[in-house]
Design an enzyme around this catalytic site. Structure first.
Site, PDB file in Angstrom:
ATOM      1  N   PRO A  38      -3.023   5.804  -0.096  1.00 28.83           N
ATOM      2  CA  PRO A  38      -3.100   7.255  -0.305  1.00 28.83           C
ATOM      3  C   PRO A  38      -2.064   7.826  -1.277  1.00 28.83           C
ATOM      4  O   PRO A  38      -2.440   8.564  -2.200  1.00 28.83           O
ATOM      5  CB  PRO A  38      -2.901   7.830   1.112  1.00 28.83           C
ATOM      6  CG  PRO A  38      -3.317   6.723   2.041  1.00 28.83           C
ATOM      7  CD  PRO A  38      -2.932   5.461   1.334  1.00 28.83           C
ATOM      8  N   LYS A  40      -3.451  10.092 -15.248  1.00 28.87           N
ATOM      9  CA  LYS A  40      -4.212  10.425 -14.039  1.00 28.87           C
ATOM     10  C   LYS A  40      -3.792  11.795 -13.490  1.00 28.87           C
ATOM     11  O   LYS A  40      -4.626  12.598 -13.055  1.00 28.87           O
ATOM     12  CB  LYS A  40      -3.995   9.324 -12.999  1.00 28.87           C
ATOM     13  CG  LYS A  40      -4.642   9.561 -11.654  1.00 28.87           C
ATOM     14  CD  LYS A  40      -6.158   9.550 -11.727  1.00 28.87           C
ATOM     15  CE  LYS A  40      -6.776   9.834 -10.383  1.00 28.87           C
ATOM     16  NZ  LYS A  40      -8.201  10.129 -10.469  1.00 28.87           N
TER      17      LYS A  40
END
Ligand code: NAD
Length: 302
Positions: free
Chosen positions: A67, A172
């Site tokens: 995560p 990103k």
């Protein structure tokens, strides 16, 4: 190719990515805290071991899809972590979305021990992960980028070397800030049209051929029933969680503070996802922000 791969983090993204590696004939040992996810990998031809680090000691390639920064730091740098167990020459690929400075810190620790490590976050959603059409944005050495190609090409279609360590995460971070803003903007436009009596399918089709066109309109429509394959048509289950988008916008806002960049739209988007998460939607797909913009006639339905 007979590489022995360990894949840690078999969530919405990691499971289909690992399944694609296993279906391509590679030896994939999969690990997750959720046992049912591990079983799904085994059903697709993968394997597992009770102790993930015992598997890491035999791996040629270790891939992580976790995560957030803290999970990556602890699984690589922890006392019983990957760097303590990987064998000499192993290639380490972290595909999670984390802070660029954490990616650089972990890669520096890996390199100090003689490993090649790349940050290789992805774009394309769970659909891209399943289809093996992800975009990879890779940070690290040119040699590492070449060594990772055979694996990245099984999981993805567009594979870019963004630059040195942390560069993949920087790209990103910028991409996901834009995506978070675009999702809210697209949801707003759809709500406005619907409040004027428009059919959201017609509205979406026309806008996706007009100058408002974007990825959300093309493949990830937030309005239930417009796209059968989108999370919005599956009660916002699976997909990319609100809390993960909130994390990514937090990375962008924190980074903007440290680089004196102005991100007014990114900061607003972060705050809106934060409010949405606190209303109990943290585990839903991020396109559920569409519900937050509903008319005040019953809250969370369209
Ligand atoms: P997810 O929450 O579905 O999966 C994460 C998995 O990691 C979970 O299954 C969890 O059990 C596992 N995990 C956590 N700690 C672990 C540990 N110590 N050992 C083993 N397993 C552990 O998240 P996801 O949607 O698959 O996303 C993973 C990463 O990819 C995130 O950084 C996210 O931001 C990024 N990402 C997600 C999407 C998307 O569309 N979902 C797209 C691009 C990038």
């Amino acid at each position: 190719m007979s590489a022995n791969i360990v894949f840690i983090g078999l969530g919405n993204m990691g499971l289909p990515m690992a399944q694609n590696l296993a279906r391509a004939g590679l030896q994939v040992s999969g690990h997750d805290l959720v046992k049912s996810s591990v079983e799904k990998l085994v059903a697709a031809g993968g394997k597992t071991e009770a102790d993930a680090m015992a598997a890491v000691t035999k791996a040629d390639v270790v891939i992580t899809m976790l995560p957030a920064s803290r999970h990556v730091e602890s699984i690589y740098l922890g006392e019983n972590g990957i760097l303590a167990h990987a064998r000499a020459g192993a290639l380490l690929l972290d595909c999670s979305t984390i802070a660029p400075d954490v990616a650089r810190k972990v890669a520096a620790a890996a390199e100090a021990k003689g490993f090649t490590m790349l940050d290789a976050p992805v774009s394309g959603g769970t659909g891209g992960a399943t289809a093996g059409t992800l975009t990879f944005m890779v940070g690290g050495s040119a040699e590492g980028f070449v060594a990772a190609q055979p694996y990245l090409q099984i999981m993805g279609k567009a594979i870019y070397h963004a630059g040195g360590s942390g560069s993949g995460q920087t790209v990103k971070m910028c991409n996901n800030m834009l995506l978070g803003i675009q999702m809210i903007g697209t949801a707003e436009a759809l709500r406005l049209g619907m409040a004027n009596g428009m059919d959201p399918k017609v509205l979406s089709e026309v806008m996706s051929k007009s100058s408002g066109r974007n990825w959300v309109l093309e493949v990830y429509n937030p309005c239930p029933g417009v796209m059968e394959a989108a999370p919005s048509s599956k009660n916002y289950a699976g997909g990319f969680g609100v809390d993960l988008m909130l994390k990514d916008l937090g990375l962008a806002v924190e980074n903007a503070l440290s680089t004196s960049s102005s991100v007014p739209m990114g900061a607003l988007a972060r705050n809106l996802y934060d409010i949405h998460s606190k209303s109990g939607a943290g585990g839903l797909d991020f396109s559920s922000i569409f519900n937050m913009l509903a008319k005040a006639d019953g809250g969370h339905s369209q």
